[in-house]
Scaffold this active site. Structure first.
Site, PDB file in Angstrom:
ATOM      1  N   LYS A 221      -9.402  39.774  41.493  1.00 16.70           N
ATOM      2  CA  LYS A 221     -10.142  40.800  41.864  1.00 16.70           C
ATOM      3  C   LYS A 221     -11.559  40.383  42.578  1.00 16.70           C
ATOM      4  O   LYS A 221     -12.039  40.870  43.636  1.00 16.70           O
ATOM      5  CB  LYS A 221     -10.455  41.888  40.976  1.00 16.70           C
ATOM      6  CG  LYS A 221     -10.921  41.572  39.707  1.00 16.70           C
ATOM      7  CD  LYS A 221     -10.040  41.517  38.538  1.00 16.70           C
ATOM      8  CE  LYS A 221     -10.376  40.856  37.441  1.00 16.70           C
ATOM      9  NZ  LYS A 221      -9.713  41.476  36.341  1.00 16.70           N
TER      10      LYS A 221
ATOM     11  N   GLY B 154      -3.655  43.138  30.447  1.00 19.43           N
ATOM     12  CA  GLY B 154      -2.782  42.710  29.573  1.00 19.43           C
ATOM     13  C   GLY B 154      -1.644  41.810  30.407  1.00 19.43           C
ATOM     14  O   GLY B 154      -1.465  41.965  31.456  1.00 19.43           O
TER      15      GLY B 154
ATOM     16  N   ASP C   4     -16.513  43.667  36.425  1.00 20.58           N
ATOM     17  CA  ASP C   4     -15.380  43.788  36.891  1.00 20.58           C
ATOM     18  C   ASP C   4     -14.717  44.753  37.531  1.00 20.58           C
ATOM     19  O   ASP C   4     -14.015  45.100  38.612  1.00 20.58           O
ATOM     20  CB  ASP C   4     -14.435  43.356  35.587  1.00 20.58           C
ATOM     21  CG  ASP C   4     -12.790  43.567  35.593  1.00 20.58           C
ATOM     22  OD1 ASP C   4     -12.348  42.618  35.987  1.00 20.58           O
ATOM     23  OD2 ASP C   4     -12.282  44.680  35.568  1.00 20.58           O
TER      24      ASP C   4
ATOM     25  N   LYS D 208     -13.264  45.882  41.347  1.00 19.32           N
ATOM     26  CA  LYS D 208     -11.869  46.787  41.746  1.00 19.32           C
ATOM     27  C   LYS D 208     -12.341  47.983  42.556  1.00 19.32           C
ATOM     28  O   LYS D 208     -11.605  48.555  43.558  1.00 19.32           O
ATOM     29  CB  LYS D 208     -11.254  47.258  40.332  1.00 19.32           C
ATOM     30  CG  LYS D 208     -10.729  45.948  39.612  1.00 19.32           C
ATOM     31  CD  LYS D 208     -10.734  46.486  38.114  1.00 19.32           C
ATOM     32  CE  LYS D 208      -9.809  45.290  37.469  1.00 19.32           C
ATOM     33  NZ  LYS D 208      -9.685  45.408  35.922  1.00 19.32           N
TER      34      LYS D 208
ATOM     35  N   VAL E  55      -5.969  45.061  40.917  1.00 19.84           N
ATOM     36  CA  VAL E  55      -6.588  46.471  40.390  1.00 19.84           C
ATOM     37  C   VAL E  55      -5.543  47.108  39.723  1.00 19.84           C
ATOM     38  O   VAL E  55      -4.357  47.389  40.044  1.00 19.84           O
ATOM     39  CB  VAL E  55      -6.949  47.410  41.476  1.00 19.84           C
ATOM     40  CG1 VAL E  55      -7.729  48.774  41.080  1.00 19.84           C
ATOM     41  CG2 VAL E  55      -8.021  46.757  42.549  1.00 19.84           C
TER      42      VAL E  55
ATOM     43  N   GLY F  61      -5.683  40.214  24.838  1.00 21.43           N
ATOM     44  CA  GLY F  61      -5.609  39.443  26.314  1.00 21.43           C
ATOM     45  C   GLY F  61      -5.983  40.512  27.256  1.00 21.43           C
ATOM     46  O   GLY F  61      -5.548  40.294  28.416  1.00 21.43           O
TER      47      GLY F  61
HETATM   48  N1  HSE Z   1     -10.476  42.482  32.036  1.00 23.47           N
HETATM   49  C1  HSE Z   1      -9.862  43.225  32.914  1.00 23.47           C
HETATM   50  C2  HSE Z   1      -9.906  44.779  32.448  1.00 23.47           C
HETATM   51  C3  HSE Z   1      -8.433  42.696  33.148  1.00 23.47           C
HETATM   52  O1  HSE Z   1     -10.214  44.787  30.982  1.00 23.47           O
HETATM   53  O2  HSE Z   1      -9.490  45.696  32.857  1.00 23.47           O
HETATM   54  C4  HSE Z   1      -7.722  43.434  34.286  1.00 23.47           C
HETATM   55  O3  HSE Z   1      -8.113  43.435  35.608  1.00 23.47           O
END
Ligand code: HSE
Length: 341
Positions: free
Chosen positions: A104, A302, A200, A204, A131, A186
């Site tokens: 992303k 995940g 993050d 997105k 996304v 994860g």
């Molecule tokens: N670290 C991101 C989240 C991973 O927790 O949404 C998925 O893009």
């Protein structure tokens, strides 16, 4: 038809994708008609134990050699971050190899350059997994909704922060505890600061806004506030009012015609449709005058869920005769995908 795949990176998502490609190779071929062979995997640490079963000589620490290998047809990029991922993706596209990526940050930041490079050699770059993890939202937005004059796109686009806020609200767990758990599962980025700061989610939101409004909305144009300052007291006070705090990414066209995009913690009434979206689940609303309100929801992070979206992209780019037409997030131009072998 065997399509030879080179994978750059084998972390949480890469590991899950390679595991599926190896274990389900026959099932994928029977269902899709495409035989996907993992030819090379570029990793940083050759000595590290991996979840998948591949002959040793399929692993290398030379990413560029994978990209330039004439015996590889398609590149999957799951390194993350801007570099070296960006230059490797560009090198692959310039040599006529389609690319599937979950990156992303790269798409939000250098998407224009990347889609132009793909256009020049007539190949696809696909990023459904960038996304909403396993939720199919990029292709619906880019293709199915390309005729809709979208008013708003908004929702929960970071699984880690939603996991943390849910654990704090429903189980009274401490912020740090919940973050550690999200990392163990994860969900979090390599640097979880990107999750909790809203960075993050801003990447997105930038990608969703660019697709929804057909013009570039850069990540630095997304006004961003994370959840670092949301305290246990804030969560409890919201709960006492019958509300729930969520990190919401949103973009809409303002009265001046400009797209306004933001990421911010918001206190929602309990009966709000996003209030019940818990844990790692993401949910994205898209609203337009003809279609009304659409909601896309599912696992937002995940390894397995994200690998599912990447596998769908991979099957698409690897399939001949079913040339996907994915509109770029940046230039609005549909392209035919051509697989060079
Ligand atoms: N670290 C991101 C989240 C991973 O927790 O949404 C998925 O893009």
């Amino acid at each position: 038809m065997t399509v030879r795949v080179g994978v750059l990176g084998a972390g949480t998502v890469g590991g899950a994708l390679i595991t599926r490609l190896v274990a389900d190779r026959d099932a994928i071929r029977l269902k899709s008609g495409v035989d996907l062979e993992v030819r090379k995997v570029a990793v940083r640490d050759l000595g590290k134990e991996r979840p998948f079963n591949l002959p040793e000589d399929r692993l290398t620490d030379d990413s560029l050699a994978v990209v330039t290998d004439p015996a590889i047809d398609v590149i999957v990029e799951v390194i993350g971050g801007l570099e070296p991922a960006g230059d490797l993706v560009l090198a692959a596209l310039r040599s006529g190899k389609p690319v599937v990526t979950a990156n992303k940050e790269l798409i939000a930041t250098r998407g224009q350059e990347i889609t132009e490079a793909a256009k020049r050699t007539g190949v696809s770059v696909m990023y459904e997994a960038a996304v909403g993890g396993g939720i199919p939202v990029i292709r619906p937005l880019a293709e199915s909704l390309s005729g809709e004059d979208i008013d708003v796109v908004s929702g929960i686009v970071n699984g880690t922060t939603n996991y943390i806020l849910t654990a704090m609200a429903k189980e009274g767990r401490a912020y740090e505890d919940a973050l550690t758990e999200a990392q163990r599962l994860g969900y979090a980025e390599a640097d979880p600061g990107d999750d909790v700061s809203g960075r993050d989610a801003a990447f997105k939101t930038s990608i969703l806004a660019s697709l929804a409004f057909g013009e570039r909305v850069a990540p630095w144009e997304v006004e961003t506030e994370g959840i670092e300052n949301v305290t246990a007291e804030d969560v409890a006070a919201a709960s006492a009012r019958g509300e729930v705090i969520k990190l919401i990414g949103s973009a809409r066209r303002g009265v001046d015609g400009r797209v306004e995009a933001r990421v911010e913690p918001s206190s929602l009434p309990a009966d709000h449709p996003l209030a019940g979206v818990s844990g790692v689940t993401n949910a994205i609303f898209i609203e337009g005058p003809s279609v009304g309100r659409l909601l896309f929801t599912g696992p937002g992070a995940g390894g397995q869920a994200t690998a599912s979206a990447m596998l769908g992209d991979l099957i698409q780019v690897a399939s001949r005769g079913r040339a996907p037409r994915v509109r770029s997030a940046h230039d609005g131009t549909p392209r035919r995908q051509v697989l060079h072998r």
